[in-house]
Design a protein around this motif. Structure first.
Motif, mmCIF file in Angstrom:
data_model
loop_
_atom_site.group_PDB
_atom_site.id
_atom_site.type_symbol
_atom_site.label_atom_id
_atom_site.label_comp_id
_atom_site.label_asym_id
_atom_site.label_seq_id
_atom_site.Cartn_x
_atom_site.Cartn_y
_atom_site.Cartn_z
ATOM 1 N N GLY A 594 -1.526 -15.205 -27.415
ATOM 2 C CA GLY A 594 -1.724 -15.121 -28.233
ATOM 3 C C GLY A 594 -2.541 -16.229 -29.203
ATOM 4 O O GLY A 594 -2.170 -17.528 -29.361
ATOM 5 N N LEU A 595 -3.070 -15.860 -30.616
ATOM 6 C CA LEU A 595 -3.913 -16.530 -31.231
ATOM 7 C C LEU A 595 -2.593 -16.738 -32.359
ATOM 8 O O LEU A 595 -1.684 -15.932 -32.153
ATOM 9 C CB LEU A 595 -5.134 -15.322 -32.008
ATOM 10 N N VAL A 663 -2.422 -10.932 -31.749
ATOM 11 C CA VAL A 663 -1.613 -12.782 -32.524
ATOM 12 C C VAL A 663 -0.667 -12.605 -32.361
ATOM 13 O O VAL A 663 0.685 -12.012 -32.143
ATOM 14 C CB VAL A 663 -1.151 -12.544 -34.331
ATOM 15 N N GLY A 664 0.012 -13.669 -31.560
ATOM 16 C CA GLY A 664 1.310 -14.041 -30.840
ATOM 17 C C GLY A 664 2.328 -15.475 -31.408
ATOM 18 O O GLY A 664 3.304 -14.595 -31.462
ATOM 19 N N THR A 665 1.521 -15.979 -32.845
ATOM 20 C CA THR A 665 2.092 -16.613 -33.506
ATOM 21 C C THR A 665 2.145 -16.745 -35.140
ATOM 22 O O THR A 665 0.838 -16.952 -35.168
ATOM 23 C CB THR A 665 2.238 -17.893 -33.267
ATOM 24 N N ILE A 666 2.926 -16.206 -36.040
ATOM 25 C CA ILE A 666 2.566 -16.981 -37.610
ATOM 26 C C ILE A 666 3.524 -17.499 -38.141
ATOM 27 O O ILE A 666 4.239 -18.319 -37.711
ATOM 28 C CB ILE A 666 3.176 -15.256 -38.043
ATOM 29 N N CYS A 667 2.295 -18.822 -38.638
ATOM 30 C CA CYS A 667 3.328 -19.618 -39.302
ATOM 31 C C CYS A 667 2.752 -20.117 -40.607
ATOM 32 O O CYS A 667 1.567 -20.433 -40.765
ATOM 33 C CB CYS A 667 2.628 -21.126 -38.744
ATOM 34 N N VAL A 668 3.702 -19.863 -41.289
ATOM 35 C CA VAL A 668 3.418 -20.615 -42.762
ATOM 36 C C VAL A 668 4.094 -21.161 -43.350
ATOM 37 O O VAL A 668 5.143 -22.086 -43.173
ATOM 38 C CB VAL A 668 3.658 -18.927 -43.678
ATOM 39 N N LEU A 682 6.824 -7.129 -39.306
ATOM 40 C CA LEU A 682 5.723 -7.234 -38.143
ATOM 41 C C LEU A 682 5.802 -7.003 -36.800
ATOM 42 O O LEU A 682 5.281 -7.307 -36.121
ATOM 43 C CB LEU A 682 4.843 -6.944 -38.718
ATOM 44 N N GLY A 683 7.421 -7.047 -36.195
ATOM 45 C CA GLY A 683 7.681 -8.006 -35.416
ATOM 46 C C GLY A 683 7.678 -9.240 -34.731
ATOM 47 O O GLY A 683 7.355 -8.944 -33.606
ATOM 48 N N TYR A 684 7.874 -9.930 -35.552
ATOM 49 C CA TYR A 684 7.557 -11.191 -35.426
ATOM 50 C C TYR A 684 9.177 -11.616 -35.450
ATOM 51 O O TYR A 684 10.024 -11.452 -36.376
ATOM 52 C CB TYR A 684 6.622 -11.885 -36.058
ATOM 53 N N GLN A 685 9.806 -13.100 -34.974
ATOM 54 C CA GLN A 685 10.979 -13.282 -35.354
ATOM 55 C C GLN A 685 10.973 -15.236 -34.946
ATOM 56 O O GLN A 685 9.854 -15.954 -34.702
ATOM 57 C CB GLN A 685 11.609 -12.680 -33.509
ATOM 58 N N THR A 697 7.084 -22.653 -41.682
ATOM 59 C CA THR A 697 8.016 -21.536 -40.926
ATOM 60 C C THR A 697 7.555 -21.183 -39.653
ATOM 61 O O THR A 697 6.165 -21.093 -40.039
ATOM 62 C CB THR A 697 9.390 -20.657 -41.652
ATOM 63 N N CYS A 698 7.503 -21.177 -38.644
ATOM 64 C CA CYS A 698 6.840 -19.840 -37.721
ATOM 65 C C CYS A 698 7.714 -19.120 -36.843
ATOM 66 O O CYS A 698 9.273 -19.148 -36.435
ATOM 67 C CB CYS A 698 6.611 -21.170 -36.420
ATOM 68 N N PHE A 699 7.099 -17.685 -36.433
ATOM 69 C CA PHE A 699 6.988 -16.758 -36.144
ATOM 70 C C PHE A 699 6.257 -16.644 -35.247
ATOM 71 O O PHE A 699 5.402 -16.628 -34.522
ATOM 72 C CB PHE A 699 6.983 -15.698 -37.115
ATOM 73 N N ARG A 700 7.265 -15.840 -33.903
ATOM 74 C CA ARG A 700 6.764 -15.741 -32.534
ATOM 75 C C ARG A 700 6.513 -13.336 -32.609
ATOM 76 O O ARG A 700 8.172 -13.710 -32.959
ATOM 77 C CB ARG A 700 7.237 -16.747 -31.681
ATOM 78 N N ARG A 701 5.851 -13.448 -32.321
ATOM 79 C CA ARG A 701 6.259 -11.833 -31.318
ATOM 80 C C ARG A 701 6.764 -11.687 -30.520
ATOM 81 O O ARG A 701 7.281 -12.156 -29.565
ATOM 82 C CB ARG A 701 3.986 -11.798 -31.070
ATOM 83 N N VAL A 702 7.761 -10.483 -30.576
ATOM 84 C CA VAL A 702 9.042 -10.181 -29.857
ATOM 85 C C VAL A 702 8.438 -9.091 -29.157
ATOM 86 O O VAL A 702 7.796 -8.209 -29.211
ATOM 87 C CB VAL A 702 9.398 -10.091 -30.901
#
Length: 703
Positions: A594-595, A663-668, A682-685, A697-702
């Motif tokens: 994912g994006l 979107v598979g990964t969120i990094c902020v 939102l379902g991200y770990q 910190t990065c989160f990935r989709r569960v």
């Protein structure tokens, strides 16, 4: 006495202690030194002409590769072999033609320009009128849009009068004056050596200055995409995997990004490293040598001094995003930077040589340079017709219409033809969204030739250049360029071109046709009335010092933070180092499919690091190509604002957008507390943390 005389004239017996051939060594040494001097003298021409032919060859092979669907790496290898063959043929031909002891560069002292003879009274009055009009135009243009309220009609009309008068003067001088033989002296070994040293220093400086240019996400990102896949993207490669329709600015004509990507793929290094550590220094050297060659050809005297001033202008006058200095080192790796810095001066040089000698070699170089130009940027199809038209019109006035027509065909056939074929076969080239921006004549002057003291100097170079340049062809071509640009600066002309062509966004680049750095340098070669040659030289040196001092005092240098340039103590990529490190860190994470959603600056940096990590929004500026009111654009802007911490949309607003874009990964950044708290909802770990500086910190989709 007879015995003495006979001894005096008898040949000396060979010295048994002298080895065979030792007596000829001084002559051999002189011959070898003479050859070295000759090679140094012609080195700038050999390097620049060879580079033009080589890149033109790659561009043609790249275009032909579409017929056979060849991979870029295959095209590059074919090009490399062809270059070796051409180099061997060129060396063999040079050895057959040139005598071993020829040193043409040593005989240039006899080729000095004759002093200008006394002018008739009518010419003197016209000259005075041109100088007055040029001064009014330069001063008023430099003051326009500053605290002094000056109507743009004043510099426009006075500049047009100065250009017309200057063209009439140089035309009259052409028709009445004798033809000089040769038309211009060849560079001496000392002059060429100086140009080579300066050019190498320019190349070295490119390692240490970095300008963060938003356009690099496209230009450098395309090279990275090609290097990693060994494919040419005919469709969009930033928002999709070569699936979505290409942007309007992307017909696959320019070859510079393909060359960089193919070079990196074949050599086995990162495309960004190949560009900034290998190709950029080479391009910087070639651009400086191109400037030297035109300056030497057009300068009536003291070309080394004029070249020095021109180089100082490029380094000291930067700042804004349209100043010519920003396109030299900081943006030279972009095709348009190399076009304005190297192709423009070389085109004026080759046209000068063609109109002087009409040789097949000059015509071949014009053709090769036109192919090189379109291989660098589509802007060539807009600027080259203006440049060649200005030169051709000037030559028509002195009866050289056949040479002008031949030059126009040679310079324009391939660029225009390739774009027409590209549009017919592949589409593209639509001027939408981003292409709607427009700058009028006053603002165009302010952006490119600048304002204040520097703007006045630029105006003097523009409207007085024809009176200062070497007589006949250089002066006539400079006059043609001044007239063309003066017409374009008349209010309403650019607006008309915009309406007729639909290419509003690039019309501010029309001053590129001028070869301004060379004309700036020529200002210090003006013949100052003085009783002795030493005083005249001192006066020229004083003018040069004043020019450089003006640049230093009233302009923004290339290395200033105001030019968006960072100066490093070691060679670096042209990126903010922290963003680069973060992009590499994210690349190495164990991410899901994912994006990637991250702060805008990181998403803009990521395609330059790798094409393997696709991001939500490579650059918001490009969304205008896909309709800002579409769901496609709205989702990306919403999520980018969330990742930046600029907005706090609810989970109910975020969830559908995340799902639609996959979107598979969120990094902020850790400072974005709202995003960090909302991501789990939102379902991200959370799965990765980065320490300061640039703590993230990065989160990935569960699931």
């Amino acid at each position: 006495m007879a015995n003495v005389d006979s001894i005096a004239v008898a040949p000396a017996e060979p010295d048994p202690t002298t080895r065979p051939g030792q007596a000829s060594r001084p002559a051999d040494a002189r011959t070898g030194l003479s050859r070295v001097r000759a090679l140094v003298a012609v080195a700038p021409a050999v390097l620049t002409d060879g580079a033009v032919i080589a890149f033109a060859l790659f561009t043609v092979l790249y275009h032909l590769a579409f017929l056979g669907d060849l991979r870029p790496s295959v095209t590059f290898r074919i090009w490399l072999l062809a270059c070796v063959v051409l180099a061997v043929v060129a060396v063999l031909r040079a050895r057959r033609r040139a005598p071993a002891d020829s040193t043409p560069a040593d005989s240039v002292s006899a080729a000095r320009e004759e002093p200008v003879s006394a002018r008739p009274a009518a010419d003197r009055r016209l000259l005075i009128g041109v100088l007055v009009a040029a001064a009014v135009a330069a001063v008023s243009a430099g003051l326009a849009n500053t605290s002094v309220n000056v109507s743009w009609w004043i510099p426009a009309v006075s500049g047009l009068l100065a250009a017309v008068g200057g063209l009439l003067l140089v035309r009259q001088a052409w028709l009445n004056g004798p033809t000089p033989t040769p038309a211009a002296p060849a560079p001496t070994p000392a002059q060429s050596a100086y140009a080579l040293v300066v050019s190498v220093l320019v190349g070295i400086s490119s390692f240490f200055m970095a300008r963060n240019t938003p356009d690099d996400v496209y230009y450098v990102g395309k090279s990275v995409w090609i290097a990693e896949r060994d494919l040419i993207p005919l469709n969009d490669f930033l928002f999709s995997e070569n699936v979505l329709p290409s942007m309007g600015s992307q017909p696959p004509i320019p070859s510079i990004e393909v060359f960089d990507g193919a070079f990196a793929n074949v050599i086995g290094i990162h495309a960004s490293s190949a560009l900034w550590y290998v190709l950029l220094p080479i391009m910087a050297v070639l651009a400086a040598l191109a400037l030297w060659r035109l300056t030497h050809r057009w300068a009536p005297r003291r070309p080394v001094l004029a070249f020095t001033v021109a180089i100082a202008y490029l380094y000291l006058v930067a700042g804004g995003d349209a100043a010519l200095g920003t396109f030299h080192i900081p943006r030279l790796h972009e095709g348009k930077g190399m076009f304005v810095s190297a192709v423009i001066p070389l085109m004026w040089l080759y046209l000068t040589e063609w109109f002087d000698n009409r040789s097949r070699r000059s015509l071949l170089l014009i053709v090769a340079l036109s192919i090189t130009a379109i291989g660098l940027t589509n802007t060539a199809a807009i600027i080259l017709p203006m440049l060649v038209g200005a030169a051709g019109f000037a030559m028509l006035l002195v009866g050289r219409w056949k040479a002008a027509v031949v030059a126009a065909v040679a310079a324009l056939a391939y660029p225009i033809g390739s774009l027409v074929v590209s549009r017919l076969l592949l589409g593209g080239m639509s001027a939408t969204g981003a292409d709607d921006a427009f700058f009028d004549a006053a603002y165009t002057y302010r952006r490119t030739l600048l304002f204040g003291v520097v703007g006045v100097i630029s105006g003097l170079a523009l409207w007085c250049g024809a009176l200062i340049a070497r007589r006949r062809t250089p002066a006539l071509l400079a006059a043609g360029a001044a007239l063309a640009l003066s017409v374009l600066f008349v209010p309403g002309v650019l607006e008309l071109l915009s309406a007729l062509s639909g290419i509003s966004v690039v019309l501010w680049r029309v001053p590129w046709l001028l070869a301004l750095p060379t004309l700036i340098g020529l200002l210090c070669t003006v013949r100052v009335p003085a009783p002795t040659r030493a005083l005249r030289r001192a006066a020229s040196g004083g003018i040069a010092v004043l020019l450089v001092a003006s640049f230093a005092l009233f302009a923004t240098p290339m290395w200033s933070p105001k030019s968006w340039v960072e100066v490093h103590d070691r060679p670096t990529w042209k990126l903010p180092q922290q963003r680069q490190a973060i992009a590499f860190w994210i690349k190495d994470l164990d991410r899901p499919q994912g994006l990637l959603l991250a702060p805008k600056t990181i998403m803009r940096t990521t395609p330059i690091v790798t094409s393997e990590v696709r991001v939500v929004l490579p650059r918001d500026f490009y969304l205008v190509e896909y309709d800002l009111n579409s769901q496609f654009a709205k989702d990306r802007l919403l999520l980018a604002g969330f990742a930046d911490g600029a907005a706090s949309p609810t989970p109910a607003e975020l969830k559908p957008a995340l799902d639609r874009l996959d979107v598979g990964t969120i990094c902020v950044y850790n400072g974005n507390r709202y995003a960090r708290d909302t991501a789990p909802q939102l379902g991200y770990q959370e799965f990765a943390k980065r320490k300061a500086p640039g703590a993230m910190t990065c989160f990935r989709r569960v699931g």
